[in-house]
Design a protein around this motif. Sequence first.
Motif, PDB file in Angstrom:
ATOM      1  N   LYS A   1       0.813  -1.220   0.000  1.00  0.00           N
ATOM      2  CA  LYS A   1       0.000   0.000   0.000  1.00  0.00           C
ATOM      3  C   LYS A   1       0.851   1.277   0.000  1.00  0.00           C
ATOM      4  O   LYS A   1       0.305   2.380   0.000  1.00  0.00           O
ATOM      5  N   SER A   2       2.173   1.100   0.019  1.00  0.00           N
ATOM      6  CA  SER A   2       3.072   2.250   0.090  1.00  0.00           C
ATOM      7  C   SER A   2       3.462   2.733  -1.301  1.00  0.00           C
ATOM      8  O   SER A   2       2.994   2.218  -2.317  1.00  0.00           O
ATOM      9  N   ASP A   3       4.357   3.692  -1.364  1.00  0.00           N
ATOM     10  CA  ASP A   3       4.794   4.264  -2.639  1.00  0.00           C
ATOM     11  C   ASP A   3       5.831   3.408  -3.352  1.00  0.00           C
ATOM     12  O   ASP A   3       6.052   3.576  -4.550  1.00  0.00           O
ATOM     13  N   PHE A   4       6.515   2.517  -2.607  1.00  0.00           N
ATOM     14  CA  PHE A   4       7.623   1.762  -3.197  1.00  0.00           C
ATOM     15  C   PHE A   4       7.386   0.261  -3.071  1.00  0.00           C
ATOM     16  O   PHE A   4       7.184  -0.255  -1.972  1.00  0.00           O
ATOM     17  N   LEU A   5       7.438  -0.426  -4.212  1.00  0.00           N
ATOM     18  CA  LEU A   5       7.449  -1.891  -4.201  1.00  0.00           C
ATOM     19  C   LEU A   5       8.874  -2.415  -4.302  1.00  0.00           C
ATOM     20  O   LEU A   5       9.159  -3.549  -3.894  1.00  0.00           O
ATOM     21  N   THR A   6       9.751  -1.614  -4.877  1.00  0.00           N
ATOM     22  CA  THR A   6      11.163  -1.983  -4.986  1.00  0.00           C
ATOM     23  C   THR A   6      12.007  -0.714  -4.924  1.00  0.00           C
ATOM     24  O   THR A   6      11.491   0.387  -5.158  1.00  0.00           O
ATOM     25  N   GLN A   7      13.272  -0.871  -4.565  1.00  0.00           N
ATOM     26  CA  GLN A   7      14.210   0.256  -4.447  1.00  0.00           C
ATOM     27  C   GLN A   7      13.701   1.329  -3.486  1.00  0.00           C
ATOM     28  O   GLN A   7      13.943   2.519  -3.681  1.00  0.00           O
ATOM     29  N   GLY A   8      12.996   0.875  -2.440  1.00  0.00           N
ATOM     30  CA  GLY A   8      12.488   1.788  -1.432  1.00  0.00           C
ATOM     31  C   GLY A   8      13.219   1.631  -0.108  1.00  0.00           C
ATOM     32  O   GLY A   8      14.271   0.992  -0.034  1.00  0.00           O
ATOM     33  N   PRO A   9      12.676   2.174   0.974  1.00  0.00           N
ATOM     34  CA  PRO A   9      13.378   2.214   2.264  1.00  0.00           C
ATOM     35  C   PRO A   9      13.451   0.882   3.002  1.00  0.00           C
ATOM     36  O   PRO A   9      14.302   0.718   3.876  1.00  0.00           O
ATOM     37  N   ASN A  10      12.542  -0.045   2.689  1.00  0.00           N
ATOM     38  CA  ASN A  10      12.503  -1.290   3.455  1.00  0.00           C
ATOM     39  C   ASN A  10      13.736  -2.158   3.241  1.00  0.00           C
ATOM     40  O   ASN A  10      14.146  -2.887   4.141  1.00  0.00           O
ATOM     41  N   VAL A  11      14.310  -2.094   2.062  1.00  0.00           N
ATOM     42  CA  VAL A  11      15.505  -2.892   1.786  1.00  0.00           C
ATOM     43  C   VAL A  11      16.644  -2.469   2.701  1.00  0.00           C
ATOM     44  O   VAL A  11      17.301  -3.300   3.343  1.00  0.00           O
ATOM     45  N   HIS A  12      16.877  -1.169   2.778  1.00  0.00           N
ATOM     46  CA  HIS A  12      17.971  -0.683   3.627  1.00  0.00           C
ATOM     47  C   HIS A  12      17.707  -0.986   5.101  1.00  0.00           C
ATOM     48  O   HIS A  12      18.632  -1.336   5.847  1.00  0.00           O
ATOM     49  N   SER A  13      16.463  -0.879   5.518  1.00  0.00           N
ATOM     50  CA  SER A  13      16.124  -1.192   6.914  1.00  0.00           C
ATOM     51  C   SER A  13      16.406  -2.654   7.228  1.00  0.00           C
ATOM     52  O   SER A  13      16.928  -2.986   8.306  1.00  0.00           O
ATOM     53  N   PHE A  14      16.058  -3.537   6.298  1.00  0.00           N
ATOM     54  CA  PHE A  14      16.332  -4.963   6.468  1.00  0.00           C
ATOM     55  C   PHE A  14      17.833  -5.218   6.526  1.00  0.00           C
ATOM     56  O   PHE A  14      18.318  -5.994   7.369  1.00  0.00           O
ATOM     57  N   GLU A  15      18.588  -4.553   5.665  1.00  0.00           N
ATOM     58  CA  GLU A  15      20.040  -4.713   5.655  1.00  0.00           C
ATOM     59  C   GLU A  15      20.645  -4.319   7.002  1.00  0.00           C
ATOM     60  O   GLU A  15      21.503  -5.033   7.550  1.00  0.00           O
ATOM     61  N   GLU A  16      20.222  -3.196   7.524  1.00  0.00           N
ATOM     62  CA  GLU A  16      20.765  -2.725   8.800  1.00  0.00           C
ATOM     63  C   GLU A  16      20.422  -3.692   9.936  1.00  0.00           C
ATOM     64  O   GLU A  16      21.268  -4.002  10.786  1.00  0.00           O
ATOM     65  N   ALA A  17      19.185  -4.165   9.950  1.00  0.00           N
ATOM     66  CA  ALA A  17      18.758  -5.091  11.004  1.00  0.00           C
ATOM     67  C   ALA A  17      19.514  -6.412  10.906  1.00  0.00           C
ATOM     68  O   ALA A  17      19.915  -6.990  11.929  1.00  0.00           O
ATOM     69  N   PHE A  18      19.735  -6.883   9.685  1.00  0.00           N
ATOM     70  CA  PHE A  18      20.424  -8.160   9.498  1.00  0.00           C
ATOM     71  C   PHE A  18      21.892  -8.043   9.889  1.00  0.00           C
ATOM     72  O   PHE A  18      22.437  -8.931  10.551  1.00  0.00           O
ATOM     73  N   ALA A  19      22.545  -6.952   9.470  1.00  0.00           N
ATOM     74  CA  ALA A  19      23.951  -6.739   9.848  1.00  0.00           C
ATOM     75  C   ALA A  19      24.092  -6.694  11.367  1.00  0.00           C
ATOM     76  O   ALA A  19      25.036  -7.263  11.935  1.00  0.00           O
ATOM     77  N   ASN A  20      23.151  -6.062  12.022  1.00  0.00           N
ATOM     78  CA  ASN A  20      23.178  -5.987  13.481  1.00  0.00           C
ATOM     79  C   ASN A  20      23.002  -7.363  14.113  1.00  0.00           C
ATOM     80  O   ASN A  20      23.671  -7.713  15.090  1.00  0.00           O
ATOM     81  N   TYR A  21      22.123  -8.174  13.537  1.00  0.00           N
ATOM     82  CA  TYR A  21      21.877  -9.532  14.044  1.00  0.00           C
ATOM     83  C   TYR A  21      23.108 -10.418  13.882  1.00  0.00           C
ATOM     84  O   TYR A  21      23.492 -11.165  14.794  1.00  0.00           O
ATOM     85  N   ILE A  22      23.749 -10.331  12.719  1.00  0.00           N
ATOM     86  CA  ILE A  22      24.906 -11.178  12.425  1.00  0.00           C
ATOM     87  C   ILE A  22      26.167 -10.656  13.107  1.00  0.00           C
ATOM     88  O   ILE A  22      27.034 -11.420  13.527  1.00  0.00           O
ATOM     89  N   GLY A  23      26.280  -9.334  13.189  1.00  0.00           N
ATOM     90  CA  GLY A  23      27.468  -8.739  13.786  1.00  0.00           C
ATOM     91  C   GLY A  23      28.475  -8.245  12.769  1.00  0.00           C
ATOM     92  O   GLY A  23      29.648  -8.040  13.098  1.00  0.00           O
ATOM     93  N   SER A  24      28.023  -8.023  11.529  1.00  0.00           N
ATOM     94  CA  SER A  24      28.908  -7.472  10.498  1.00  0.00           C
ATOM     95  C   SER A  24      28.683  -5.964  10.384  1.00  0.00           C
ATOM     96  O   SER A  24      27.670  -5.438  10.841  1.00  0.00           O
ATOM     97  N   LYS A  25      29.633  -5.276   9.744  1.00  0.00           N
ATOM     98  CA  LYS A  25      29.482  -3.835   9.549  1.00  0.00           C
ATOM     99  C   LYS A  25      28.469  -3.519   8.455  1.00  0.00           C
ATOM    100  O   LYS A  25      27.723  -2.542   8.552  1.00  0.00           O
ATOM    101  N   TYR A  26      28.458  -4.340   7.402  1.00  0.00           N
ATOM    102  CA  TYR A  26      27.635  -4.034   6.237  1.00  0.00           C
ATOM    103  C   TYR A  26      26.865  -5.278   5.785  1.00  0.00           C
ATOM    104  O   TYR A  26      27.326  -6.410   5.953  1.00  0.00           O
ATOM    105  N   ALA A  27      25.697  -5.034   5.191  1.00  0.00           N
ATOM    106  CA  ALA A  27      24.902  -6.101   4.576  1.00  0.00           C
ATOM    107  C   ALA A  27      24.256  -5.548   3.311  1.00  0.00           C
ATOM    108  O   ALA A  27      23.797  -4.402   3.292  1.00  0.00           O
ATOM    109  N   VAL A  28      24.224  -6.363   2.272  1.00  0.00           N
ATOM    110  CA  VAL A  28      23.626  -5.973   0.994  1.00  0.00           C
ATOM    111  C   VAL A  28      22.599  -7.028   0.606  1.00  0.00           C
ATOM    112  O   VAL A  28      22.948  -8.196   0.387  1.00  0.00           O
ATOM    113  N   ALA A  29      21.326  -6.631   0.534  1.00  0.00           N
ATOM    114  CA  ALA A  29      20.253  -7.554   0.169  1.00  0.00           C
ATOM    115  C   ALA A  29      20.215  -7.746  -1.340  1.00  0.00           C
ATOM    116  O   ALA A  29      20.349  -6.785  -2.104  1.00  0.00           O
TER     117      ALA A  29
END
Length: 384
Positions: free
Chosen positions: A23-51
């Motif tokens: 229902k949002s403005d972005f189906l792809t290339q939007g903010p959720n990808v970066h949010s997921f990357e940050e959360a995953f990097a934090n969970y794993i313990g790495s500096k960076y994550a790329v979905a």
Amino acid sequence: MNIPYGKQFISDQDIAEVVKVLKSDFLTQGPNVHSFEEAFANYIGSKYAVAVSNGTAALDLCVKAAGCQPGDKFITTPITFVASANCVKFNSGDVVFCDIDRETYLIDLNNIEDILKKSAKGAYKGIIPVDFAGLPVNLEEVKFLAGKYGVEAVIEDACHAPGAAFMDYQGGWQNCGNSVYADLAIFSFHPVKHIASGEGGMVTTNDERVYNKMLMLRSHGITKDPELLHDSQGGWYYEMQELSQNYRLTDFQAALGASQLKRADENMIRRRQIAKRYDDAFQQLEEIKCQKIPENARHAFHLYVIEVPDRKSFYDYLKQQGIHAQVHYIPAHLMPYYRQFGWEKGNMPNAEDYYDHCISLPMFPTLKEQEQDYVIEKVKAFFA
């Protein structure tokens, strides 16, 4: 009963998060990808994550980022899904298979050294160890071998192992994929994995240069970053600086993955409970051999693998009882594609012997106790 070997669990909250994106403005290339990357990097313990779009894409990008050139050699295990080897061939490299440890089923580090010391220092470009079934490879030891023999890249295939860890020589626990001892690591979000996003994958690294290169490679090798552009013609301007594919993850997949990530610890506890019940039930059955878990390892139990004397009869029997076990994996070096490069039966005796006996029993967090009791009952009945 109708029990699969693996199964996703989609909660009402997962659905709500996906609907929110739809229902949002972005189906792809939007903010959720970066949010997921940050959360995953934090969970794993790495500096960076790329979905990225899947685990196979993640492997391909890692080999690209490692600078693979035609003829570069990469070592990997034959007991893995073929993507762990195919990523090298897609980048014009050469795959060198290394046999497994017969007890842990992981790539044998002594065999890696045997391979490396037969060639000049620097003859091998990379090593791709696989945390098979969720049991972590000791990446500290792999990194030591890489340094000793001039191997440039260690790429950890951690698709089975988010939440797994090994203890290093200083007594610290190192999470699979945290890239402390690997240059890059990859994960998969296929439905039977720990975190499901339909399809999807992640690359983790601690190298900022590699991270920025990954961001470019996952989207056709294109950048709009003003600091990287050779020219500047306006706000519309972009440059394709490298040849690559579209490996982007959608925003609604990222939302699903991020929602599932919130249950990762809870699901890990449940997987270990299931494994413990299997262990206790089978410890007196001489016909069953289980994967050996070293004391310095925390298993993630993507799979619960056993070995039996007559796998075919056992597999057919379980299927008749409504238990849909699976076999992981047919040794990659015996696939017709790899046989054309000279690989043949007898090259990897441990992997081949393991394959003749292995079978994966149902393992997923929503497996009910009565369902597991049924599986255990039928396994015992077969051997009785």
